[in-house]
Design a protein around this motif. Structure first.
Motif, PDB file in Angstrom:
ATOM      1  N   SER A 203       0.806  -1.225   0.000  1.00 22.46           N
ATOM      2  CA  SER A 203       0.000   0.000   0.000  1.00 22.46           C
ATOM      3  C   SER A 203       0.837   1.272   0.000  1.00 22.46           C
ATOM      4  CB  SER A 203      -0.918   0.011   1.222  1.00 22.46           C
ATOM      5  OG  SER A 203      -0.157   0.001   2.423  1.00 22.46           O
ATOM      6  N   ASN A 204       2.167   1.129  -0.020  1.00 20.92           N
ATOM      7  CA  ASN A 204       3.068   2.281   0.008  1.00 20.92           C
ATOM      8  C   ASN A 204       2.784   3.176   1.212  1.00 20.92           C
ATOM      9  OD1 ASN A 204       5.288   3.646  -1.063  1.00 20.92           O
ATOM     10  ND2 ASN A 204       4.021   5.063  -2.225  1.00 20.92           N
ATOM     11  N   LEU A 205       2.578   2.552   2.361  1.00 21.90           N
ATOM     12  CA  LEU A 205       2.305   3.285   3.594  1.00 21.90           C
ATOM     13  C   LEU A 205       3.513   4.132   3.965  1.00 21.90           C
ATOM     14  CD1 LEU A 205       0.220   3.541   5.955  1.00 21.90           C
ATOM     15  CD2 LEU A 205       1.517   1.734   7.112  1.00 21.90           C
ATOM     16  N   ASN A 206       3.265   5.381   4.373  1.00 22.73           N
ATOM     17  CA  ASN A 206       4.389   6.255   4.705  1.00 22.73           C
ATOM     18  C   ASN A 206       5.039   5.832   6.028  1.00 22.73           C
ATOM     19  OD1 ASN A 206       2.854   7.405   6.863  1.00 22.73           O
ATOM     20  ND2 ASN A 206       1.991   8.937   5.486  1.00 22.73           N
ATOM     21  N   GLU A 207       6.186   6.417   6.306  1.00 20.12           N
ATOM     22  CA  GLU A 207       6.978   5.979   7.458  1.00 20.12           C
ATOM     23  C   GLU A 207       6.244   6.218   8.772  1.00 20.12           C
ATOM     24  OE1 GLU A 207      11.479   6.600   9.350  1.00 20.12           O
ATOM     25  OE2 GLU A 207      10.803   7.822   7.667  1.00 20.12           O
ATOM     26  N   ARG A 208       5.560   7.340   8.888  1.00 23.19           N
ATOM     27  CA  ARG A 208       4.836   7.619  10.130  1.00 23.19           C
ATOM     28  C   ARG A 208       3.686   6.625  10.312  1.00 23.19           C
ATOM     29  NH1 ARG A 208       4.339  11.161  14.073  1.00 23.19           N
ATOM     30  NH2 ARG A 208       2.298  11.677  14.946  1.00 23.19           N
ATOM     31  N   GLY A 209       2.981   6.342   9.237  1.00 20.51           N
ATOM     32  CA  GLY A 209       1.894   5.377   9.315  1.00 20.51           C
ATOM     33  C   GLY A 209       2.400   4.000   9.686  1.00 20.51           C
ATOM     34  N   TYR A 210       3.565   3.650   9.175  1.00 20.57           N
ATOM     35  CA  TYR A 210       4.141   2.344   9.487  1.00 20.57           C
ATOM     36  C   TYR A 210       4.531   2.249  10.956  1.00 20.57           C
ATOM     37  CZ  TYR A 210       7.042  -1.837   8.941  1.00 20.57           C
ATOM     38  OH  TYR A 210       7.574  -3.094   9.058  1.00 20.57           O
ATOM     39  N   SER A 211       5.123   3.343  11.499  1.00 21.84           N
ATOM     40  CA  SER A 211       5.474   3.368  12.915  1.00 21.84           C
ATOM     41  C   SER A 211       4.216   3.273  13.778  1.00 21.84           C
ATOM     42  CB  SER A 211       6.251   4.648  13.254  1.00 21.84           C
ATOM     43  OG  SER A 211       7.551   4.614  12.704  1.00 21.84           O
ATOM     44  N   MET A 212       3.154   3.942  13.356  1.00 26.87           N
ATOM     45  CA  MET A 212       1.888   3.834  14.075  1.00 26.87           C
ATOM     46  C   MET A 212       1.404   2.392  14.104  1.00 26.87           C
ATOM     47  SD  MET A 212      -0.618   6.925  12.972  1.00 26.87           S
ATOM     48  CE  MET A 212      -0.153   8.651  13.113  1.00 26.87           C
ATOM     49  N   ALA A 213       1.410   1.758  12.946  1.00 23.48           N
ATOM     50  CA  ALA A 213       0.901   0.391  12.849  1.00 23.48           C
ATOM     51  C   ALA A 213       1.722  -0.552  13.721  1.00 23.48           C
ATOM     52  CB  ALA A 213       0.905  -0.064  11.394  1.00 23.48           C
ATOM     53  N   LYS A 214       3.037  -0.374  13.759  1.00 25.59           N
ATOM     54  CA  LYS A 214       3.876  -1.200  14.630  1.00 25.59           C
ATOM     55  C   LYS A 214       3.542  -0.950  16.091  1.00 25.59           C
ATOM     56  CE  LYS A 214       8.211  -1.921  13.954  1.00 25.59           C
ATOM     57  NZ  LYS A 214       9.666  -1.668  13.792  1.00 25.59           N
ATOM     58  N   TYR A 215       3.293   0.297  16.430  1.00 23.07           N
ATOM     59  CA  TYR A 215       2.893   0.634  17.798  1.00 23.07           C
ATOM     60  C   TYR A 215       1.590  -0.060  18.172  1.00 23.07           C
ATOM     61  CZ  TYR A 215       1.112   3.675  21.576  1.00 23.07           C
ATOM     62  OH  TYR A 215       0.583   4.165  22.742  1.00 23.07           O
ATOM     63  N   PHE A 216       0.640  -0.060  17.255  1.00 21.65           N
ATOM     64  CA  PHE A 216      -0.663  -0.669  17.536  1.00 21.65           C
ATOM     65  C   PHE A 216      -0.539  -2.175  17.792  1.00 21.65           C
ATOM     66  CE2 PHE A 216      -2.545   2.746  14.520  1.00 21.65           C
ATOM     67  CZ  PHE A 216      -2.349   3.713  15.486  1.00 21.65           C
ATOM     68  N   ILE A 217       0.205  -2.871  16.927  1.00 23.70           N
ATOM     69  CA  ILE A 217       0.282  -4.324  17.114  1.00 23.70           C
ATOM     70  C   ILE A 217       1.154  -4.686  18.310  1.00 23.70           C
ATOM     71  CG2 ILE A 217      -0.190  -4.836  14.685  1.00 23.70           C
ATOM     72  CD1 ILE A 217       2.750  -5.546  14.346  1.00 23.70           C
ATOM     73  N   GLU A 218       2.082  -3.804  18.679  1.00 20.28           N
ATOM     74  CA  GLU A 218       2.865  -4.084  19.875  1.00 20.28           C
ATOM     75  C   GLU A 218       2.014  -3.870  21.126  1.00 20.28           C
ATOM     76  OE1 GLU A 218       7.354  -2.948  21.270  1.00 20.28           O
ATOM     77  OE2 GLU A 218       6.987  -3.370  19.153  1.00 20.28           O
ATOM     78  N   LEU A 219       1.144  -2.863  21.109  1.00 20.25           N
ATOM     79  CA  LEU A 219       0.214  -2.688  22.220  1.00 20.25           C
ATOM     80  C   LEU A 219      -0.658  -3.928  22.403  1.00 20.25           C
ATOM     81  CD1 LEU A 219      -1.203   0.971  21.954  1.00 20.25           C
ATOM     82  CD2 LEU A 219       0.233   0.045  23.786  1.00 20.25           C
ATOM     83  N   SER A 220      -0.970  -4.582  21.303  1.00 17.52           N
ATOM     84  CA  SER A 220      -1.889  -5.721  21.369  1.00 17.52           C
ATOM     85  C   SER A 220      -1.308  -6.903  22.135  1.00 17.52           C
ATOM     86  CB  SER A 220      -2.288  -6.168  19.954  1.00 17.52           C
ATOM     87  OG  SER A 220      -1.232  -6.857  19.298  1.00 17.52           O
ATOM     88  N   ILE A 221       0.022  -7.005  22.228  1.00 16.00           N
ATOM     89  CA  ILE A 221       0.595  -8.163  22.917  1.00 16.00           C
ATOM     90  C   ILE A 221       0.390  -8.083  24.427  1.00 16.00           C
ATOM     91  CG2 ILE A 221       2.312  -8.536  21.095  1.00 16.00           C
ATOM     92  CD1 ILE A 221       4.427  -7.405  22.969  1.00 16.00           C
ATOM     93  N   ILE A 222       0.162  -6.876  24.936  1.00 14.52           N
ATOM     94  CA  ILE A 222      -0.080  -6.715  26.364  1.00 14.52           C
ATOM     95  C   ILE A 222      -1.494  -7.173  26.730  1.00 14.52           C
ATOM     96  CG2 ILE A 222      -0.310  -5.012  28.223  1.00 14.52           C
ATOM     97  CD1 ILE A 222       2.534  -5.287  27.537  1.00 14.52           C
TER      98      ILE A 222
END
Length: 312
Positions: A203-222
């Motif tokens: 999807s050619n997601l920009n760098e900020r969007g990618y960092s957001m998405a990584k943050y979201f899935i990392e929150l999910s492990i808690i």
């Protein structure tokens, strides 16, 4: 507070793991790159990746089609905590929050953290344990995951040190053997990161969007309840939510409809739960992931404020 003192507590969820992870020396990694942080500037990514031996553009579609078919093979079943008599969802969350800090201080690969949590959950699904064993299971699971994912894995003595010697070398060795036997030595599993990288590049997601998405899935492990979602839908929903927050006109483009099993409507329940985690992160007592993603290296994406739920 030492984990071993919890037997005398009336509040069984009031855990505070002993450890010196804040004093760990920085580790310089000479080899092994984090492939999830490669700049996302692609168009027809499979065509561009034909000559890339790490991305295998000629076979990428077949590889990810296969990963979708096996992603539920070695995952814990949501609800397993009901069989545990001496530990709770909150205790699990405290353990993982502490391990996030350890993982960050050791400068381990992102995959190592996700595999660590997978090993913990799968072991707890199969074995009923006393709460004074929980920290030992956590550090041993990270040791196993590190051996599997890292080029230079931390040694057992490093895990003894970070636990402030509440876990001995002999205990870790015995627990490592036990965990591997219980899991029948099946360590390989598919994490959300692999799907996230694929979907983001398509999807050619920009760098900020990618960092957001990584943050979201990392929150999910808690959050224990997020075990109800498989890896690919977590990754897809994280991208969907990141696009919503950034105000993208198309939050789930046709390229992702064609290259994933999901339509936009499939993602809304998981995106809603992820959004609630983000909204509650500031007031949550477990702050390791939020502090990590508040750093400039992650574009401070944890500082985003969501006034209303953008999944609607």
């Amino acid at each position: 507070m030492n984990l071993k003192s919890l037997n005398s507590l009336e509040d069984k969820e009031n855990l505070d793991f002993r450890g010196k992870h804040r004093d760990l020396p920085s580790t310089n990694r000479s080899f092994g790159s984090d492939l999830t942080r490669v700049p996302l500037q692609t168009r027809d990514i499979d065509k561009e990746d034909e000559s890339d031996p790490q991305r295998l553009g000629d076979y990428a579609k077949d590889i990810f089609s296969y990963l979708h078919t096996i992603e539920q093979r070695y995952i814990p079943q949501y609800g397993y905590m009901r069989s545990q008599r001496d530990i709770s969802e909150k205790m699990r969350a405290i353990l993982i929050d502490w391990l996030v800090e350890v993982h960050h201080k050791f400068k381990l690969l992102p995959e190592t953290l996700f595999l660590t949590v997978n090993i913990i959950d799968r072991f707890l699904e199969k074995e009923i344990i006393p709460r004074n064993q929980l920290q030992l299971i956590g550090v041993t699971s990270m040791l196993i995951a590190s051996k599997f994912e890292e080029i230079y894995a931390p040694e057992i003595k490093d895990f003894v040190y970070i636990s402030d010697k509440s876990c001995s070398k002999e205990e870790i060795i015995r627990k490592e053997s036990e965990i591997l036997r219980v899991l029948d030595f099946n360590i390989t599993t598919v994490s959300p990161l692999r799907f996230l990288e694929r979907y983001a590049r398509i999807s050619n997601l920009n760098e900020r969007g990618y960092s957001m998405a990584k943050y979201f899935i990392e929150l999910s492990i808690i959050e224990y309840k997020m075990l109800r979602y498989k890896a690919s839908i977590l990754a897809a929903s994280a991208i969907y939510l990141a696009n919503k927050i950034q105000g993208s006109q198309i939050v789930w483009p046709q390229s992702l409809v064609e290259n994933s099993p999901y339509k936009e409507s499939d993602l809304k329940p998981c995106a809603r739960d992820l959004c609630m985690l983000v909204q509650g992160a500031e007031k949550c007592s477990l702050q390791a992931i939020r502090k990590k993603y508040s750093q400039p290296a992650y574009l401070e994406v944890a500082k985003i404020v969501i006034i209303s739920q953008p999944h609607k």
